[in-house]
Enzyme design. Structure first.
Site, PDB file in Angstrom:
ATOM      1  N   SER A 125       0.846  -1.187   0.000  1.00 32.12           N
ATOM      2  CA  SER A 125       0.000   0.000   0.000  1.00 32.12           C
ATOM      3  C   SER A 125       0.884   1.241   0.000  1.00 32.12           C
ATOM      4  O   SER A 125       2.023   1.202  -0.479  1.00 32.12           O
ATOM      5  CB  SER A 125      -0.931  -0.032   1.218  1.00 32.12           C
ATOM      6  OG  SER A 125      -1.824   1.054   1.206  1.00 32.12           O
ATOM      7  N   TYR A 175      -6.709   7.708  -6.384  1.00 30.06           N
ATOM      8  CA  TYR A 175      -5.660   6.776  -5.936  1.00 30.06           C
ATOM      9  C   TYR A 175      -5.884   6.278  -4.505  1.00 30.06           C
ATOM     10  O   TYR A 175      -5.807   5.076  -4.232  1.00 30.06           O
ATOM     11  CB  TYR A 175      -4.310   7.474  -6.050  1.00 30.06           C
ATOM     12  CG  TYR A 175      -3.130   6.652  -5.605  1.00 30.06           C
ATOM     13  CD1 TYR A 175      -2.700   5.554  -6.351  1.00 30.06           C
ATOM     14  CD2 TYR A 175      -2.422   6.973  -4.447  1.00 30.06           C
ATOM     15  CE1 TYR A 175      -1.596   4.798  -5.947  1.00 30.06           C
ATOM     16  CE2 TYR A 175      -1.324   6.236  -4.045  1.00 30.06           C
ATOM     17  CZ  TYR A 175      -0.924   5.147  -4.795  1.00 30.06           C
ATOM     18  OH  TYR A 175       0.155   4.405  -4.389  1.00 30.06           O
ATOM     19  N   LYS A 210      -6.158   2.249  -2.633  1.00 30.26           N
ATOM     20  CA  LYS A 210      -5.203   1.732  -1.649  1.00 30.26           C
ATOM     21  C   LYS A 210      -5.882   1.465  -0.304  1.00 30.26           C
ATOM     22  O   LYS A 210      -5.494   0.536   0.419  1.00 30.26           O
ATOM     23  CB  LYS A 210      -4.042   2.714  -1.482  1.00 30.26           C
ATOM     24  CG  LYS A 210      -3.112   2.782  -2.686  1.00 30.26           C
ATOM     25  CD  LYS A 210      -2.441   1.427  -2.942  1.00 30.26           C
ATOM     26  CE  LYS A 210      -1.403   1.497  -4.033  1.00 30.26           C
ATOM     27  NZ  LYS A 210      -0.703   0.204  -4.255  1.00 30.26           N
TER      28      LYS A 210
END
Length: 304
Positions: free
Chosen positions: A172, A186, A190
């Site tokens: 991550s 984004y 994650k």
């Protein structure tokens, strides 16, 4: 009152040490192990493959670009410690078709044996204001960063459970621990990895969430820490002082895999939360200041 508090603390520490063997996973030995690294043709993925190869592992590299895979293979092979080690390269997009990914994993296992450790390192990033990012970008990032880890993990987990041996690592970032301006596409992809890792960890398999990667660290530094923590069985791993603070601050309901880790979380949570409030205030101030400067620039451009 102080004596009572001290007695409670001592009893709590003793209890943690008593249950320590139950929560601490067995170390994973890399010599002769089969390690699969997605996104392994460059960056952190390639560095992880090199680090594992240095310790005697057999490597399967999975990535899209075949030329970069072959180049990475040559670089990794320079670090062999015996003439039996093998680096297998397979070109595939791990985010598109689960059946294709499953077939690729089967090919790798037929050639190098069952997968002992899977490192999900494939990913892409994109920055931009929420309203300016194309909807297709949200779909693409979720596909690569999340499903690109789901598919390989799904393909190896059955064999791992049958053998009662296995590590699944999800790589991550700090953007997967807190929401950041400009990373509305984004960050969620994650964040999703954390939920997957925590849920999967409750099943009888040791999964690891590698997060808090600091931008000031080199891929080699990150790789060494990732491999070390994966071998030891740590659920949360961090690189750099900021990553360390974030990992402790955002541990929430995450499992602990050592007494030290649990004590650190209990003791530092309040302090780090206080520090985080100052960080958040600073972030907000920077965003507001940039917005004001942007508006002033627009006014100047219109009057010019």
């Amino acid at each position: 009152m102080l004596l009572l508090a001290a007695a409670f603390l001592v009893a709590f520490v003793l209890l943690l040490y008593m249950v320590s063997p139950l929560i601490s996973p067995k170390p994973l030995a890399l010599p002769g192990a089969h390690v699969v690294v997605t996104g392994g043709s460059s960056g952190i993925g390639k560095s992880i493959a090199i680090e594992c190869y240095k310790q005697g592992a057999f490597i399967t590299l999975v990535a899209r670009n075949e030329d970069k895979l072959l180049q990475a293979k040559k670089e990794i092979e320079k670090h062999s410690i015996n003439d039996k080690q093998v680096v297998l390269c397979i070109s595939v997009d791990v985010s598109q078709d689960y059946n294709q990914v499953e077939n690729v994993i089967k090919q790798a296992q037929e050639k190098l044996g069952p997968v002992d450790m899977l490192v999900n390192c494939a990913g892409i990033a994109m920055a931009g204001k929420f309203e300016e990012v194309e909807v297709s970008a949200f779909e693409r990032l979720m596909s690569v960063n999340y499903l690109g880890s789901v598919y390989p993990s799904r393909a190896v987990i059955a064999t791992m459970k049958e053998r009662c041996v296995g590590r699944i690592v999800f790589v991550s970032s700090q953007a997967g621990q807190l929401g950041l301006f400009g990373y509305t596409a984004y960050s969620p992809s994650k964040f999703a990895l954390r939920g997957l890792a925590e849920a999967l960890q409750m099943e009888p398999l040791e999964t690891k969430l590698i997060s808090g990667t600091s931008s000031v660290c080199s891929p080699e530094q990150v790789a060494k820490q990732i491999v070390k923590d994966a071998m030891q069985g740590n659920f949360n791993s961090s690189i750099g002082s900021d990553g360390y603070m974030l990992s402790l601050l955002t541990c929430g309901m995450s499992p602990v895999t050592s007494i030290t880790e649990g004590l650190q979380q209990v003791v530092t949570m309040g302090l780090f939360r206080t520090i985080a409030l100052f960080y958040l205030g600073s972030f907000d101030s920077i965003v507001r200041r940039c917005m004001m400067q942007g508006k002033k620039s627009e006014v100047v451009d219109k009057t010019a």
